[in-house]
Design a protein around this motif. Structure first.
Motif, PDB file in Angstrom:
ATOM      1  N   TYR A 333       0.356 -17.801  -5.970  1.00 20.87           N
ATOM      2  CA  TYR A 333       0.939 -16.882  -6.869  1.00 20.87           C
ATOM      3  C   TYR A 333       0.020 -15.841  -7.023  1.00 20.87           C
ATOM      4  O   TYR A 333       0.423 -14.879  -7.523  1.00 20.87           O
ATOM      5  N   SER A 334      -0.938 -16.125  -7.749  1.00 21.48           N
ATOM      6  CA  SER A 334      -2.061 -15.078  -7.989  1.00 21.48           C
ATOM      7  C   SER A 334      -2.240 -14.116  -6.874  1.00 21.48           C
ATOM      8  O   SER A 334      -2.667 -13.137  -6.881  1.00 21.48           O
ATOM      9  N   GLN A 335      -2.190 -14.652  -5.469  1.00 20.04           N
ATOM     10  CA  GLN A 335      -2.288 -13.665  -4.471  1.00 20.04           C
ATOM     11  C   GLN A 335      -1.020 -12.699  -4.560  1.00 20.04           C
ATOM     12  O   GLN A 335      -1.202 -11.517  -4.252  1.00 20.04           O
ATOM     13  N   ILE A 336       0.167 -13.382  -4.894  1.00 20.35           N
ATOM     14  CA  ILE A 336       1.186 -12.575  -5.051  1.00 20.35           C
ATOM     15  C   ILE A 336       0.858 -11.360  -6.128  1.00 20.35           C
ATOM     16  O   ILE A 336       1.649 -10.345  -5.971  1.00 20.35           O
ATOM     17  N   LEU A 337       0.531 -11.848  -7.238  1.00 22.53           N
ATOM     18  CA  LEU A 337       0.352 -10.856  -8.272  1.00 22.53           C
ATOM     19  C   LEU A 337      -0.713  -9.747  -8.052  1.00 22.53           C
ATOM     20  O   LEU A 337      -0.635  -8.638  -8.734  1.00 22.53           O
ATOM     21  N   LYS A 338      -1.637 -10.086  -7.069  1.00 21.41           N
ATOM     22  CA  LYS A 338      -2.479  -9.037  -6.529  1.00 21.41           C
ATOM     23  C   LYS A 338      -1.821  -7.918  -5.630  1.00 21.41           C
ATOM     24  O   LYS A 338      -2.331  -6.787  -5.921  1.00 21.41           O
ATOM     25  N   HIS A 339      -0.813  -8.487  -5.258  1.00 18.55           N
ATOM     26  CA  HIS A 339      -0.231  -7.455  -4.307  1.00 18.55           C
ATOM     27  C   HIS A 339       1.438  -7.608  -4.317  1.00 18.55           C
ATOM     28  O   HIS A 339       1.901  -8.318  -3.496  1.00 18.55           O
ATOM     29  N   PRO A 340       1.906  -7.321  -5.567  1.00 15.34           N
ATOM     30  CA  PRO A 340       3.322  -7.584  -5.688  1.00 15.34           C
ATOM     31  C   PRO A 340       4.352  -6.847  -4.789  1.00 15.34           C
ATOM     32  O   PRO A 340       4.166  -5.704  -4.523  1.00 15.34           O
ATOM     33  N   ASP A 341       5.108  -7.713  -3.986  1.00 14.95           N
ATOM     34  CA  ASP A 341       6.213  -6.761  -3.215  1.00 14.95           C
ATOM     35  C   ASP A 341       7.258  -7.065  -3.683  1.00 14.95           C
ATOM     36  O   ASP A 341       7.659  -7.366  -4.940  1.00 14.95           O
ATOM     37  N   ASN A 342       8.442  -6.663  -2.977  1.00 18.14           N
ATOM     38  CA  ASN A 342       9.835  -6.644  -3.328  1.00 18.14           C
ATOM     39  C   ASN A 342      10.452  -8.064  -3.862  1.00 18.14           C
ATOM     40  O   ASN A 342      11.232  -8.096  -4.628  1.00 18.14           O
ATOM     41  N   MET A 343       9.820  -9.018  -3.182  1.00 15.96           N
ATOM     42  CA  MET A 343      10.110 -10.486  -3.590  1.00 15.96           C
ATOM     43  C   MET A 343       9.261 -11.021  -4.863  1.00 15.96           C
ATOM     44  O   MET A 343       9.499 -12.144  -5.222  1.00 15.96           O
ATOM     45  N   ALA A 344       8.594 -10.108  -5.385  1.00 13.60           N
ATOM     46  CA  ALA A 344       7.816 -10.892  -6.218  1.00 13.60           C
ATOM     47  C   ALA A 344       8.306 -11.464  -7.529  1.00 13.60           C
ATOM     48  O   ALA A 344       7.834 -12.327  -7.874  1.00 13.60           O
ATOM     49  N   ILE A 345       9.520 -10.894  -7.964  1.00 12.90           N
ATOM     50  CA  ILE A 345       9.813 -11.341  -9.110  1.00 12.90           C
ATOM     51  C   ILE A 345      10.754 -12.634  -8.931  1.00 12.90           C
ATOM     52  O   ILE A 345      10.715 -13.423  -9.731  1.00 12.90           O
ATOM     53  N   TYR A 346      11.201 -12.581  -7.897  1.00 12.90           N
ATOM     54  CA  TYR A 346      12.003 -13.913  -7.212  1.00 12.90           C
ATOM     55  C   TYR A 346      10.913 -14.958  -7.179  1.00 12.90           C
ATOM     56  O   TYR A 346      11.084 -16.087  -7.429  1.00 12.90           O
ATOM     57  N   ALA A 347       9.851 -14.613  -6.479  1.00  9.74           N
ATOM     58  CA  ALA A 347       8.554 -15.682  -6.312  1.00  9.74           C
ATOM     59  C   ALA A 347       8.300 -16.430  -7.667  1.00  9.74           C
ATOM     60  O   ALA A 347       7.934 -17.410  -7.873  1.00  9.74           O
ATOM     61  N   SER A 348       8.265 -15.157  -8.643  1.00  8.66           N
ATOM     62  CA  SER A 348       7.832 -15.469 -10.002  1.00  8.66           C
ATOM     63  C   SER A 348       8.850 -16.602 -10.531  1.00  8.66           C
ATOM     64  O   SER A 348       8.268 -17.626 -11.504  1.00  8.66           O
ATOM     65  N   TYR A 349      10.063 -16.350 -10.504  1.00  5.77           N
ATOM     66  CA  TYR A 349      11.035 -17.039 -10.842  1.00  5.77           C
ATOM     67  C   TYR A 349      10.988 -18.371 -10.392  1.00  5.77           C
ATOM     68  O   TYR A 349      11.092 -19.522 -11.037  1.00  5.77           O
ATOM     69  N   LEU A 350      10.864 -18.665  -8.970  1.00  3.59           N
ATOM     70  CA  LEU A 350      10.676 -20.142  -8.379  1.00  3.59           C
ATOM     71  C   LEU A 350       9.575 -20.749  -8.829  1.00  3.59           C
ATOM     72  O   LEU A 350       9.497 -21.748  -9.013  1.00  3.59           O
ATOM     73  N   LEU A 351       8.420 -19.937  -9.065  1.00  6.86           N
ATOM     74  CA  LEU A 351       7.224 -20.800  -9.469  1.00  6.86           C
ATOM     75  C   LEU A 351       7.507 -21.352 -10.964  1.00  6.86           C
ATOM     76  O   LEU A 351       6.922 -22.506 -11.336  1.00  6.86           O
ATOM     77  N   PHE A 352       7.797 -20.564 -11.803  1.00  7.63           N
ATOM     78  CA  PHE A 352       8.198 -21.000 -13.283  1.00  7.63           C
ATOM     79  C   PHE A 352       9.520 -22.202 -13.219  1.00  7.63           C
ATOM     80  O   PHE A 352       9.187 -22.958 -13.909  1.00  7.63           O
ATOM     81  N   VAL A 353      10.227 -22.212 -12.384  1.00  7.48           N
ATOM     82  CA  VAL A 353      11.248 -23.283 -12.188  1.00  7.48           C
ATOM     83  C   VAL A 353      10.571 -24.409 -11.707  1.00  7.48           C
ATOM     84  O   VAL A 353      10.817 -25.661 -12.119  1.00  7.48           O
ATOM     85  N   LEU A 354       9.479 -24.080 -10.648  1.00 10.58           N
ATOM     86  CA  LEU A 354       8.722 -25.397  -9.898  1.00 10.58           C
ATOM     87  C   LEU A 354       7.977 -26.028 -11.067  1.00 10.58           C
ATOM     88  O   LEU A 354       8.053 -27.256 -11.113  1.00 10.58           O
ATOM     89  N   LEU A 355       7.145 -25.238 -11.974  1.00  6.44           N
ATOM     90  CA  LEU A 355       6.606 -25.877 -13.014  1.00  6.44           C
ATOM     91  C   LEU A 355       7.184 -26.670 -14.205  1.00  6.44           C
ATOM     92  O   LEU A 355       6.875 -27.778 -14.512  1.00  6.44           O
ATOM     93  N   TRP A 356       8.224 -26.151 -14.379  1.00  5.91           N
ATOM     94  CA  TRP A 356       9.334 -26.580 -15.545  1.00  5.91           C
ATOM     95  C   TRP A 356       9.890 -27.628 -14.955  1.00  5.91           C
ATOM     96  O   TRP A 356       9.726 -28.774 -15.573  1.00  5.91           O
ATOM     97  N   SER A 357      10.101 -27.916 -13.558  1.00  8.28           N
ATOM     98  CA  SER A 357      10.665 -29.025 -12.962  1.00  8.28           C
ATOM     99  C   SER A 357       9.951 -30.185 -13.109  1.00  8.28           C
ATOM    100  O   SER A 357      10.202 -31.418 -13.414  1.00  8.28           O
ATOM    101  N   LEU A 358       8.602 -29.939 -12.584  1.00  9.00           N
ATOM    102  CA  LEU A 358       7.467 -30.884 -12.397  1.00  9.00           C
ATOM    103  C   LEU A 358       7.187 -31.584 -13.894  1.00  9.00           C
ATOM    104  O   LEU A 358       6.970 -32.629 -14.063  1.00  9.00           O
ATOM    105  N   LEU A 359       7.209 -30.416 -14.890  1.00  8.10           N
ATOM    106  CA  LEU A 359       6.781 -31.138 -16.446  1.00  8.10           C
ATOM    107  C   LEU A 359       8.031 -31.724 -17.051  1.00  8.10           C
ATOM    108  O   LEU A 359       7.608 -32.761 -17.805  1.00  8.10           O
ATOM    109  N   PHE A 360       9.314 -31.158 -16.884  1.00  4.79           N
ATOM    110  CA  PHE A 360      10.245 -31.476 -17.800  1.00  4.79           C
ATOM    111  C   PHE A 360      11.843 -32.035 -17.278  1.00  4.79           C
ATOM    112  O   PHE A 360      12.669 -32.179 -17.830  1.00  4.79           O
TER     113      PHE A 360
END
Length: 391
Positions: A333-360
């Motif tokens: 994800y840090s790589q995506i933030l260095k070079h945000p493309d058109n899908m960066a916001i959806y990738a961000s959404y997926l990442l936070f869903v992943l982390l929330w799912s793992l924790l809660f």
């Protein structure tokens, strides 16, 4: 839409499993570094489950086998969606559209079946609000080239995320809020140093906390707000500390980690009975409730956390495997933030869903949605690396 064949399986998974010989080849794993890393981590989890099952006498062999098959289920589903998405990333938007359309025909029975009465708030939290998020994602994925959509989609993500939090839907509202906030700051700060972006993220976090502490909490305490998570907030030892709200609202996500520390080497095994309701009593103490054995619907150790459940069930090695997996996806994800493309916001959404799912999120989401979101996130990461190179 679930079918019971020695355990709940989706119709889509039965199709995926039946066609595995036609779409999976070992060379995919050998040639793809991202796939190889993830495949080895999940496969290591299965190996730990198989070996540790020999030492677990708390549950029968069939129950242990079901635990192993949940992870196998997740791995097969992950491989299918990752390889399909890598072959043609366009399927991601059709998957989201299909999820949105199907929600009008099939209730989320996993979420609703525990409810004795399906109330208006339950329908909002598990049916209506998720549809709003899916509609927003469809709008973005199908029309991101539109100038208006591209320029304002982050604001829409933030607004819908705040709507979810304000109406008590934390698990669904937090990912779009965080995704919209991060990408909004990145897009407005293209020429800024990462340290400046971090400061702005900190300022944004403080502003959100100010809204929580100065607006939301006082209105709950004086009775102006009575829906959503207000009852949990009233039970919190310190309502101004969000961690206490977490302890009340997601105590069963904390409890499996306590059980893990009680047996950290081998764990308790899959779906082990709660010894003398010890961990249900801990749950009740977190919620400041008097323990009532009549209200305990399940006599298994509580586990409303994928990471916590696996750690509790299989000990330190499972705990470490999930740390390595989270570290890997965050680095991508840090790589995506260095070079945000058109899908960066959806990738961000997926990442936070992943982390929330793992924790809660509870265990079933590992085989139902978590591995699909992981697959799509890794697909977007892979394409970002191909486009910009890894730095």
């Amino acid at each position: 839409m679930m079918v019971n064949i020695g355990g709940e399986m989706s119709v889509s998974f039965l199709f995926i499993a039946a066609t595995t010989p036609f779409w999976f080849k070992g060379r995919y794993v050998e040639k793809d570094r991202i796939l190889a890393k993830t495949f080895k981590l999940i496969l290591s989890l299965i190996v730990v489950q198989c070996l540790w099952a020999l030492f677990h006498s708390y549950t029968d062999a069939l129950t242990q086998l079901k635990g192993i098959m949940v992870t196998v289920y997740g791995l097969i589903q992950f491989l299918f969606y990752y390889l399909a998405g890598l072959k043609n990333p366009g399927i991601i938007k059709w998957y989201v559209l299909g999820t949105f359309i199907s929600s009008f025909f099939f209730f989320d029975m996993i979420a609703l079946r525990e409810a004795e009465v399906i109330e208006e708030y339950t329908m909002w939290k598990f049916q209506i609000y998720p549809r709003i998020i899916m509609a927003m994602l469809c709008l973005y994925l199908f029309f991101f080239k539109n100038r208006i959509v591209y320029n304002y989609i982050e604001v829409v993500f933030v607004a819908i995320g705040l709507l979810g939090l304000a109406t008590g839907s934390r698990s669904a509202g937090l990912p779009p809020l965080l995704a919209g906030t991060v990408i909004l700051l990145i897009k407005r700060s293209r020429n800024l140093k990462l340290s400046v972006v971090r400061k702005r993220l900190l300022i944004g976090t403080l502003c959100l906390y100010a809204l929580y502490a100065l607006v939301y909490v006082p209105n709950v305490l004086n009775g102006n707000i009575s829906g959503g998570n207000s009852t949990q907030l009233l039970k919190a030892k310190d309502p101004y500390n969000p961690l206490y709200l977490l302890m009340v609202g997601r105590s069963d996500a904390v409890t499996p980690f306590i059980a893990f520390f009680d047996k950290p080497i081998l764990g308790w095994g899959y779906n082990t009975k709660d010894p003398d309701n010890k961990y249900h009593r801990i749950n009740a103490s977190f919620q400041q409730n008097k323990f009532d054995i009549e209200r305990v619907k399940s006599d298994n150790i509580p586990g409303h956390s994928i990471w916590g459940f696996y750690s509790c069930s299989y000990g330190i090695l499972a705990f470490i495997i999930f740390i390595l997996l989270m570290k890997f996806v965050i680095r991508l994800y840090s790589q995506i933030l260095k070079h945000p493309d058109n899908m960066a916001i959806y990738a961000s959404y997926l990442l936070f869903v992943l982390l929330w799912s793992l924790l809660f999120n509870p265990m079933p989401t590992f085989k139902l949605t978590w591995t699909i979101n992981l697959a799509f996130f890794l697909v977007l990461s892979n394409y970002n690396i191909i486009k910009y190179g890894k730095k």
